[in-house]
Write a protein that holds these residues in place. Sequence first.
Motif, PDB file in Angstrom:
ATOM      1  N   PHE A   1       0.813  -1.212   0.000  1.00 35.64           N
ATOM      2  CA  PHE A   1       0.000   0.000   0.000  1.00 35.64           C
ATOM      3  C   PHE A   1       0.849   1.267   0.000  1.00 35.64           C
ATOM      4  CE2 PHE A   1      -3.198  -2.605   2.642  1.00 35.64           C
ATOM      5  CZ  PHE A   1      -3.704  -3.191   1.493  1.00 35.64           C
ATOM      6  N   GLU A   2       0.517   2.199  -0.890  1.00 36.80           N
ATOM      7  CA  GLU A   2       1.022   3.550  -0.799  1.00 36.80           C
ATOM      8  C   GLU A   2       0.246   4.276   0.297  1.00 36.80           C
ATOM      9  OE1 GLU A   2       3.596   4.605  -2.381  1.00 36.80           O
ATOM     10  OE2 GLU A   2       3.838   3.035  -3.909  1.00 36.80           O
ATOM     11  N   LYS A   3       0.669   5.475   0.645  1.00 38.39           N
ATOM     12  CA  LYS A   3       0.056   6.194   1.760  1.00 38.39           C
ATOM     13  C   LYS A   3      -1.428   6.457   1.533  1.00 38.39           C
ATOM     14  CE  LYS A   3       1.188  10.962   0.342  1.00 38.39           C
ATOM     15  NZ  LYS A   3       1.593  10.648  -1.044  1.00 38.39           N
ATOM     16  N   GLU A   4      -1.847   6.532   0.260  1.00 33.43           N
ATOM     17  CA  GLU A   4      -3.252   6.783  -0.052  1.00 33.43           C
ATOM     18  C   GLU A   4      -4.157   5.631   0.387  1.00 33.43           C
ATOM     19  OE1 GLU A   4      -0.947   9.694  -2.168  1.00 33.43           O
ATOM     20  OE2 GLU A   4      -0.734   7.515  -2.041  1.00 33.43           O
ATOM     21  N   LYS A   5      -3.558   4.463   0.649  1.00 32.57           N
ATOM     22  CA  LYS A   5      -4.372   3.307   1.046  1.00 32.57           C
ATOM     23  C   LYS A   5      -4.261   2.972   2.537  1.00 32.57           C
ATOM     24  CE  LYS A   5      -4.972   0.789  -3.282  1.00 32.57           C
ATOM     25  NZ  LYS A   5      -4.569   1.831  -4.229  1.00 32.57           N
ATOM     26  N   TRP A   6      -3.382   3.656   3.266  1.00 37.14           N
ATOM     27  CA  TRP A   6      -3.346   3.399   4.714  1.00 37.14           C
ATOM     28  C   TRP A   6      -3.312   4.687   5.543  1.00 37.14           C
ATOM     29  CZ3 TRP A   6       0.487   4.952   8.062  1.00 37.14           C
ATOM     30  CH2 TRP A   6       1.679   5.382   7.489  1.00 37.14           C
ATOM     31  N   LEU A   7      -2.453   5.633   5.167  1.00 35.08           N
ATOM     32  CA  LEU A   7      -2.343   6.860   5.955  1.00 35.08           C
ATOM     33  C   LEU A   7      -3.593   7.715   5.801  1.00 35.08           C
ATOM     34  CD1 LEU A   7      -0.726   8.697   7.777  1.00 35.08           C
ATOM     35  CD2 LEU A   7       0.523   9.540   5.778  1.00 35.08           C
ATOM     36  N   TYR A   8      -4.162   7.729   4.612  1.00 29.78           N
ATOM     37  CA  TYR A   8      -5.404   8.470   4.377  1.00 29.78           C
ATOM     38  C   TYR A   8      -6.489   7.991   5.334  1.00 29.78           C
ATOM     39  CZ  TYR A   8      -9.635  10.086   1.972  1.00 29.78           C
ATOM     40  OH  TYR A   8     -10.846  10.669   1.673  1.00 29.78           O
ATOM     41  N   ARG A   9      -6.626   6.680   5.454  1.00 30.22           N
ATOM     42  CA  ARG A   9      -7.642   6.115   6.343  1.00 30.22           C
ATOM     43  C   ARG A   9      -7.340   6.458   7.806  1.00 30.22           C
ATOM     44  NH1 ARG A   9     -11.197   2.643   4.549  1.00 30.22           N
ATOM     45  NH2 ARG A   9     -11.378   1.640   6.609  1.00 30.22           N
ATOM     46  N   ALA A  10      -6.071   6.357   8.177  1.00 25.73           N
ATOM     47  CA  ALA A  10      -5.706   6.650   9.559  1.00 25.73           C
ATOM     48  C   ALA A  10      -6.069   8.079   9.938  1.00 25.73           C
ATOM     49  CB  ALA A  10      -4.216   6.413   9.760  1.00 25.73           C
ATOM     50  N   LEU A  11      -5.797   9.019   9.045  1.00 22.44           N
ATOM     51  CA  LEU A  11      -6.076  10.431   9.337  1.00 22.44           C
ATOM     52  C   LEU A  11      -7.559  10.759   9.266  1.00 22.44           C
ATOM     53  CD1 LEU A  11      -3.063  12.161   7.541  1.00 22.44           C
ATOM     54  CD2 LEU A  11      -3.326  11.606   9.964  1.00 22.44           C
ATOM     55  N   LYS A  12      -8.331   9.873   8.629  1.00 29.49           N
ATOM     56  CA  LYS A  12      -9.784  10.034   8.604  1.00 29.49           C
ATOM     57  C   LYS A  12     -10.452   9.355   9.796  1.00 29.49           C
ATOM     58  CE  LYS A  12     -10.415  12.331   4.733  1.00 29.49           C
ATOM     59  NZ  LYS A  12     -11.100  13.648   4.692  1.00 29.49           N
ATOM     60  N   GLY A  13      -9.639   8.771  10.683  1.00 30.81           N
ATOM     61  CA  GLY A  13     -10.184   8.115  11.863  1.00 30.81           C
ATOM     62  C   GLY A  13     -10.693   6.714  11.605  1.00 30.81           C
ATOM     63  N   LYS A  14     -10.314   6.139  10.466  1.00 32.10           N
ATOM     64  CA  LYS A  14     -10.775   4.790  10.125  1.00 32.10           C
ATOM     65  C   LYS A  14      -9.646   3.780  10.284  1.00 32.10           C
ATOM     66  CE  LYS A  14     -12.626   5.690   6.008  1.00 32.10           C
ATOM     67  NZ  LYS A  14     -13.491   5.455   4.825  1.00 32.10           N
ATOM     68  N   ALA A  15      -9.986   2.519  10.240  1.00 31.99           N
ATOM     69  CA  ALA A  15      -9.017   1.459  10.485  1.00 31.99           C
ATOM     70  C   ALA A  15      -8.100   1.250   9.290  1.00 31.99           C
ATOM     71  CB  ALA A  15      -9.738   0.148  10.810  1.00 31.99           C
ATOM     72  N   ILE A  16      -6.818   1.071   9.576  1.00 28.89           N
ATOM     73  CA  ILE A  16      -5.860   0.625   8.572  1.00 28.89           C
ATOM     74  C   ILE A  16      -6.068  -0.880   8.398  1.00 28.89           C
ATOM     75  CG2 ILE A  16      -3.418   0.322   8.025  1.00 28.89           C
ATOM     76  CD1 ILE A  16      -2.882   2.712   9.942  1.00 28.89           C
ATOM     77  N   VAL A  17      -6.252  -1.315   7.170  1.00 32.13           N
ATOM     78  CA  VAL A  17      -6.433  -2.741   6.906  1.00 32.13           C
ATOM     79  C   VAL A  17      -5.092  -3.332   6.489  1.00 32.13           C
ATOM     80  CG1 VAL A  17      -7.593  -4.452   5.458  1.00 32.13           C
ATOM     81  CG2 VAL A  17      -8.838  -2.441   6.258  1.00 32.13           C
ATOM     82  N   PHE A  18      -4.655  -4.359   7.212  1.00 33.73           N
ATOM     83  CA  PHE A  18      -3.363  -4.976   6.911  1.00 33.73           C
ATOM     84  C   PHE A  18      -3.459  -6.468   7.183  1.00 33.73           C
ATOM     85  CE2 PHE A  18       1.433  -5.169   7.503  1.00 33.73           C
ATOM     86  CZ  PHE A  18       1.693  -4.835   6.176  1.00 33.73           C
ATOM     87  N   SER A  19      -2.570  -7.252   6.575  1.00 31.97           N
ATOM     88  CA  SER A  19      -2.658  -8.705   6.698  1.00 31.97           C
ATOM     89  C   SER A  19      -1.548  -9.256   7.580  1.00 31.97           C
ATOM     90  CB  SER A  19      -2.610  -9.369   5.319  1.00 31.97           C
ATOM     91  OG  SER A  19      -1.419  -9.051   4.652  1.00 31.97           O
ATOM     92  N   LYS A  20      -1.881 -10.291   8.347  1.00 34.95           N
ATOM     93  CA  LYS A  20      -0.939 -10.854   9.314  1.00 34.95           C
ATOM     94  C   LYS A  20       0.246 -11.536   8.636  1.00 34.95           C
ATOM     95  CE  LYS A  20      -4.365 -11.617  12.976  1.00 34.95           C
ATOM     96  NZ  LYS A  20      -5.033 -12.628  13.840  1.00 34.95           N
ATOM     97  N   ASP A  21       0.014 -12.182   7.482  1.00 33.98           N
ATOM     98  CA  ASP A  21       1.124 -12.907   6.848  1.00 33.98           C
ATOM     99  C   ASP A  21       2.201 -11.949   6.338  1.00 33.98           C
ATOM    100  OD1 ASP A  21      -0.581 -11.964   4.881  1.00 33.98           O
ATOM    101  OD2 ASP A  21      -0.634 -13.831   3.732  1.00 33.98           O
ATOM    102  N   ILE A  22       1.813 -10.827   5.733  1.00 37.01           N
ATOM    103  CA  ILE A  22       2.807  -9.831   5.321  1.00 37.01           C
ATOM    104  C   ILE A  22       3.451  -9.200   6.548  1.00 37.01           C
ATOM    105  CG2 ILE A  22       3.167  -7.607   4.152  1.00 37.01           C
ATOM    106  CD1 ILE A  22       1.046  -8.387   2.144  1.00 37.01           C
ATOM    107  N   GLY A  23       2.656  -8.981   7.584  1.00 37.81           N
ATOM    108  CA  GLY A  23       3.176  -8.357   8.797  1.00 37.81           C
ATOM    109  C   GLY A  23       4.345  -9.105   9.417  1.00 37.81           C
ATOM    110  N   GLU A  24       4.389 -10.413   9.235  1.00 39.71           N
ATOM    111  CA  GLU A  24       5.463 -11.224   9.820  1.00 39.71           C
ATOM    112  C   GLU A  24       6.723 -11.251   8.961  1.00 39.71           C
ATOM    113  OE1 GLU A  24       5.709 -12.538  12.739  1.00 39.71           O
ATOM    114  OE2 GLU A  24       3.688 -11.957  13.375  1.00 39.71           O
ATOM    115  N   LYS A  25       6.668 -10.720   7.744  1.00 37.80           N
ATOM    116  CA  LYS A  25       7.826 -10.741   6.855  1.00 37.80           C
ATOM    117  C   LYS A  25       8.737  -9.541   7.095  1.00 37.80           C
ATOM    118  CE  LYS A  25       6.615 -14.545   4.941  1.00 37.80           C
ATOM    119  NZ  LYS A  25       7.397 -15.775   5.205  1.00 37.80           N
ATOM    120  N   THR A  26      10.019  -9.756   6.830  1.00 43.73           N
ATOM    121  CA  THR A  26      11.027  -8.719   7.025  1.00 43.73           C
ATOM    122  C   THR A  26      11.218  -7.926   5.736  1.00 43.73           C
ATOM    123  OG1 THR A  26      12.171 -10.031   8.692  1.00 43.73           O
ATOM    124  CG2 THR A  26      13.444  -8.287   7.612  1.00 43.73           C
TER     125      THR A  26
END
Length: 378
Positions: free
Chosen positions: A174-199
């Motif tokens: 995700f570029e910032k338009e798909k996560w930071l935009y949501r965060a600043l709008k007070g909405k949840a950032i959607v992310f996946s656990k399998d990518i989260g565990e990768k380095t």
Amino acid sequence: MTKQIMNVLVLGGTGAIGAELVKILAERGSQVSVTTRVKRDSKCKNLNYLIGNAHEETFLKTVLEKRYDVIFDFMVYGTDEFRSKVHLFLNNTNQYIFLSSSRVYADVGKNNVITEETPKLLDVCEDEIYRKTDEYALAKARQEEILRTSGYENWTIVRPYITYNSERLQLGVFEKEKWLYRALKGKAIVFSKDIGEKTTTMTFGGDVALLMADLAANPKALSAEFQIAGNDSMKWKDVLALYLNELEALTGKRPKVYWEEDSGHVSEAVGFRYQICYDRLYDRKFDSKKICQVCNSNYEFVPMKEGLVKCLQEFITCGNSFGAIDLKFEAYADRVAKEHMKRGEIANNKDKIKYIMWRYMPGIADGIMKLKKQIFRL
């Protein structure tokens, strides 16, 4: 290093790395010409913007009527297009610097570090359906091979990985338009656990630009390949935590996160299938010895934690803006997080209908899209 380059052409050099590279070259005294499709004002006497589409052969031949000491190429080509143009580039410069990508590398496993000799996806991937595509990682690898077998020796291949600055802050695919935009709008950032565990490794764009500039007119760089990526790395879930902590410090509110179990859900909803499967689900650590030996053996990359925090601060405090917001993605993210866009966020009725369809009736919206594609093919 402070080399003086007499005459430089930068094809498509207006992005995160290119804009910084152009600035460095101009400050070093080079006469810099940059192709752009949008009119730009130059604040430097030795920087010239050439308005036109560098994919168009007529425009490109006009630009290349004179010879350049160095050409930096940031354009994204299909392999057939690149094959048709490569001799034009190589014939009109002393050094052609081709921007490839470290996405060309195959998976090296959790505990191994990538070097320039690491096998490439194109050579080892057994997914025949994928290999039949000209997806970004495969296209770059094929275009590298075209250069290596061109019969010329005045080329240099550079392979950055994920780069960031205050205008580009990534999270997984995700570029910032798909996560930071949501965060600043007070909405949840959607992310996946399998990518989260990768380095992953993320490199400050200014570092990449500076080392690229040092490759210019460097005889040790001819007929050579260099990856340009920082030496430190983090798990994606730790990158996200870094963002969350800093956003909480800056705004007083900690953004919410909705964790998808599997990145396949993201892929099915909004694409990125191959980028996820053949990159973001790999552990990516890099050895930058080769580029440093040729350019600056004492070079120190900006640490990820320091650079990401600083760039996020700059984006928030300096009032930088977002690019286009993907309504299909917003609808998907709102659907899984049980949220919705607020009144006034969507400018026109056509986009409102698009969002409503993807948010509340994704099956019907997908069917309509497939039908349109079939009609278009007729």
